[in-house]
Design a protein around this motif. Sequence first.
Motif, short mmCIF file in Angstrom:
data_model
loop_
_atom_site.label_atom_id
_atom_site.label_comp_id
_atom_site.label_asym_id
_atom_site.label_seq_id
_atom_site.Cartn_x
_atom_site.Cartn_y
_atom_site.Cartn_z
N ALA A 1 50.98 112.92 40.37
CA ALA A 1 52.36 113.16 39.96
C ALA A 1 53.11 113.92 41.04
CB ALA A 1 52.38 113.94 38.65
N PHE B 1 53.85 108.18 39.73
CA PHE B 1 54.00 108.55 38.33
C PHE B 1 53.23 107.66 37.37
CE2 PHE B 1 58.09 110.16 40.21
CZ PHE B 1 57.70 111.49 40.21
N GLN B 2 53.30 106.34 37.53
CA GLN B 2 52.59 105.48 36.59
C GLN B 2 51.08 105.69 36.68
OE1 GLN B 2 53.93 103.33 34.09
NE2 GLN B 2 51.77 103.63 33.52
N PHE C 1 50.20 108.95 35.01
CA PHE C 1 50.19 108.84 33.55
C PHE C 1 48.89 108.22 33.06
CE2 PHE C 1 51.12 106.52 29.60
CZ PHE C 1 51.56 107.57 28.81
N ASP C 2 48.45 107.17 33.74
CA ASP C 2 47.21 106.50 33.34
C ASP C 2 46.01 107.44 33.49
OD1 ASP C 2 48.74 104.25 32.89
OD2 ASP C 2 48.27 103.32 34.83
N GLN D 1 51.97 114.53 30.43
CA GLN D 1 52.25 113.10 30.25
C GLN D 1 53.72 112.87 29.90
OE1 GLN D 1 48.70 112.71 27.53
NE2 GLN D 1 48.54 110.71 28.52
N VAL E 1 55.75 113.17 33.07
CA VAL E 1 55.63 111.97 33.90
C VAL E 1 56.48 110.84 33.34
CG1 VAL E 1 54.04 110.20 34.70
CG2 VAL E 1 53.36 112.60 34.81
N LEU E 2 56.43 110.66 32.03
CA LEU E 2 57.24 109.61 31.40
C LEU E 2 58.73 109.85 31.65
CD1 LEU E 2 55.31 109.17 28.04
CD2 LEU E 2 55.59 107.44 29.82
N ALA F 1 58.57 110.11 26.14
CA ALA F 1 58.21 111.45 26.63
C ALA F 1 58.29 112.47 25.50
CB ALA F 1 59.13 111.85 27.78
N TYR G 1 55.37 112.82 23.22
CA TYR G 1 54.27 113.62 23.77
C TYR G 1 54.56 115.11 23.65
CZ TYR G 1 51.75 109.57 25.50
OH TYR G 1 51.02 108.40 25.58
#
Length: 274
Positions: free
Chosen positions: A119, A124-125, A128-129, A148, A151-152, A161, A164
């Motif tokens: 991040a 970013f993707q 997140f994973d 998370q 990041v979203l 987001a 979360y």
Amino acid sequence: MSEKLSRPIGRARRFAGSVSAAILLIGLSACQTSGPSDITGSLGDTAEATPAPADPRRDIATYQERVRSNPKDVDAALKYARALRATGQRAQAVAVMEQAVLAQPSNKALLAGYGRALADNGNFQQAFDVLGRAHTPEDPDWRILSAQGAVLDQLDRHDEARQYYASALKIVPDDPSVLSNLGLSYLLSKDLPKAEETLRRAQARAPGDMLVRTNLAVVVGLQGRQSEAETIMKADLPPEQGSANVAALKRLLARRDASRTDKDKIPVAASRRD
């Protein structure tokens, strides 16, 4: 009168719209005492269980040697990567954590650190994973849930987001670092009144947290109430430090008319909850 008031608010909303293109997720400063460098956010470094390095360059040498001697030393890998990030070597930090995770793919602390490094590097993707593998629905970590969400937000998936953040707040009600991230989420989606309301809740829980204070001052200033924003920034501080904070805030708010590109992304400071 209403026309005069609408002008600064209109400018604020245009700036808020540019923020989503301007903000990176996590910056490098764990503590800001001389004023905000830019809008701030939090990935929850406590998920890594590593304290902020007092001398990151010295730590790089120390923990690099430890990692070389024992590639499975989890503590050394986390602290080495953190020291690299603290000196701006973000890609190198990603590489260190990637190797550590390859050696121990189920280690939750390493996965959290790897997600943090990704991040911080703008991946970013992938971040997140990876963060999704750092905890489980049966044993959720509120810091990672908040991370998370952050990041979203950088992926412009603000509604997701907030789900979360809501999950994190069920575990730690009114935690200021989660509320601060939530407030920034509302800022990114141009809901400045909701952002202010949320950040005031965060400040009530952590009145001395400079990062929460900065976020609140930014949102207040973006609504055209710059004098109030300056008061927030310098409250309860020595005159010299208060003046430095106000000067930094003015520089940030002055950017609202500047054009933004991906190359102009602003680093975001990490929370002091280390």
